[in-house]
Scaffold this motif. Structure first.
Motif, PDB file in Angstrom:
ATOM      1  N   TYR A 148      16.100 -20.762-120.183  1.00 47.32           N
ATOM      2  CA  TYR A 148      16.610 -20.154-121.267  1.00 47.32           C
ATOM      3  C   TYR A 148      16.406 -18.687-121.442  1.00 47.32           C
ATOM      4  O   TYR A 148      17.308 -18.069-121.797  1.00 47.32           O
ATOM      5  CB  TYR A 148      16.008 -20.884-122.777  1.00 47.32           C
ATOM      6  CG  TYR A 148      16.515 -20.320-123.925  1.00 47.32           C
ATOM      7  CD1 TYR A 148      17.740 -20.914-124.398  1.00 47.32           C
ATOM      8  CD2 TYR A 148      15.920 -19.520-124.872  1.00 47.32           C
ATOM      9  CE1 TYR A 148      18.402 -20.444-125.554  1.00 47.32           C
ATOM     10  CE2 TYR A 148      16.498 -18.990-125.958  1.00 47.32           C
ATOM     11  CZ  TYR A 148      17.733 -19.697-126.461  1.00 47.32           C
ATOM     12  OH  TYR A 148      18.296 -19.242-127.418  1.00 47.32           O
ATOM     13  N   PHE A 151      17.979 -26.921-120.695  1.00 47.33           N
ATOM     14  CA  PHE A 151      17.018 -25.981-120.123  1.00 47.33           C
ATOM     15  C   PHE A 151      15.664 -25.942-120.652  1.00 47.33           C
ATOM     16  O   PHE A 151      15.452 -26.290-121.764  1.00 47.33           O
ATOM     17  CB  PHE A 151      17.676 -24.382-120.433  1.00 47.33           C
ATOM     18  CG  PHE A 151      18.921 -24.014-119.695  1.00 47.33           C
ATOM     19  CD1 PHE A 151      19.235 -24.920-118.610  1.00 47.33           C
ATOM     20  CD2 PHE A 151      19.686 -22.871-120.079  1.00 47.33           C
ATOM     21  CE1 PHE A 151      20.475 -24.373-117.755  1.00 47.33           C
ATOM     22  CE2 PHE A 151      20.947 -22.658-119.209  1.00 47.33           C
ATOM     23  CZ  PHE A 151      21.071 -23.239-118.186  1.00 47.33           C
ATOM     24  N   TYR A 177      22.947 -24.124-122.578  1.00 44.57           N
ATOM     25  CA  TYR A 177      21.626 -24.375-122.403  1.00 44.57           C
ATOM     26  C   TYR A 177      20.912 -25.566-122.947  1.00 44.57           C
ATOM     27  O   TYR A 177      19.778 -25.737-123.206  1.00 44.57           O
ATOM     28  CB  TYR A 177      20.869 -23.301-122.910  1.00 44.57           C
ATOM     29  CG  TYR A 177      21.510 -22.610-124.234  1.00 44.57           C
ATOM     30  CD1 TYR A 177      21.363 -23.458-125.524  1.00 44.57           C
ATOM     31  CD2 TYR A 177      22.158 -21.519-124.223  1.00 44.57           C
ATOM     32  CE1 TYR A 177      21.795 -22.877-126.496  1.00 44.57           C
ATOM     33  CE2 TYR A 177      22.803 -20.966-125.465  1.00 44.57           C
ATOM     34  CZ  TYR A 177      22.692 -21.598-126.456  1.00 44.57           C
ATOM     35  OH  TYR A 177      23.183 -21.228-127.853  1.00 44.57           O
ATOM     36  N   PHE A 226      18.549 -17.353-118.682  1.00 45.05           N
ATOM     37  CA  PHE A 226      20.144 -17.397-119.079  1.00 45.05           C
ATOM     38  C   PHE A 226      20.265 -16.143-120.005  1.00 45.05           C
ATOM     39  O   PHE A 226      21.283 -15.427-119.765  1.00 45.05           O
ATOM     40  CB  PHE A 226      20.256 -18.933-119.848  1.00 45.05           C
ATOM     41  CG  PHE A 226      21.620 -18.698-120.682  1.00 45.05           C
ATOM     42  CD1 PHE A 226      22.891 -19.042-120.035  1.00 45.05           C
ATOM     43  CD2 PHE A 226      21.535 -18.406-122.110  1.00 45.05           C
ATOM     44  CE1 PHE A 226      23.898 -18.992-120.659  1.00 45.05           C
ATOM     45  CE2 PHE A 226      22.714 -18.609-122.694  1.00 45.05           C
ATOM     46  CZ  PHE A 226      23.923 -18.602-121.870  1.00 45.05           C
TER      47      PHE A 226
END
Length: 219
Positions: free
Chosen positions: A175, A170, A167, A178
């Motif tokens: 995030y 991101f 990440y 995810f």
């Protein structure tokens, strides 16, 4: 080194006694640098594990050994089921679109065209980048390229997912998305290993393991 199906274990991944060293410098001051010194790691089904270490601690070396991209000097690795790997640096082809990447990787995973398209649609929705489906990789932003990189690792719904600094590029929305994906994988009995130089949300992990002086140390 052995990579394959373990014979009598319920663990998703088992790495035992992993050692790796490199030769550094030039003669006559050439020396050996020990990076991994008997590292052990176990990943159980439905478990999210974080592997944390400082830069240069050997995290990426261990990850490459786990996925079979690098041979250890000693030790064994066993993986149960399919394995997905998301490297820190995206492995993409600049002239291919996102759709073409999924099609290519789907064939490499031996997925049927229908299964590949279904999984692709779900990943576009989950990660929020369907509008880039026909955009070439060399025209994607760093954040969208990171989404594609993760999507390719998830495409075949592997039993074991290995993520190296997943990440880093991101934004906050991605995030959150995810971690929703990670939670879904945990609930379905899939296993996730996340390698990073730091962990911000420790409560999201089932276990965290530190890599120190070439060995793994449970927190």
């Amino acid at each position: 080194m052995t990579i394959g199906l373990p014979t009598q274990t319920t663990d998703a991944l088992v790495a035992s006694g992993i050692e790796k060293s490199y030769r550094r410098g030039i003669w006559p001051v050439r020396h050996r640098q020990d990076v991994l010194r008997g590292a052990d790691l176990t990943l159980r089904p439905g478990e999210v594990v974080g592997l944390v270490g400082e830069n240069g601690s050997g995290k990426s070396t261990l990850m490459k050994i786990l996925v079979g991209a690098l041979r250890p000097d000693a030790g064994t690795v066993s993986v149960s089921g399919g394995l997905g790997y998301c490297p820190q640096e995206p492995v993409t082809y600049e002239r291919l679109t996102c759709n073409e990447h999924f099609e290519l990787f789907g064939r490499a995973y031996r997925m049927s065209p229908e299964a590949e398209r279904r999984s692709r649609r779900e990943l576009y929705e989950a990660l929020g980048f369907e509008r880039y489906a026909t955009t070439r990789a060399d025209q994607l932003s760093g954040g969208t390229l990171a989404k594609l990189n993760l999507g390719l690792a998830l495409l075949a719904d592997p039993e074991v997912l290995l993520l190296d600094e997943p990440y880093a590029g991101f934004d906050w929305d991605t995030y959150v998305r995810f971690w929703e994906l990670v939670a879904q994988r945990r609930e379905s009995g899939r296993s996730v290993l996340i390698i990073s130089h730091f962990v911000a949300d420790e409560e999201r992990f089932d276990r965290i393991v530190d890599l120190r002086a070439g060995r793994t140390v449970p927190r």
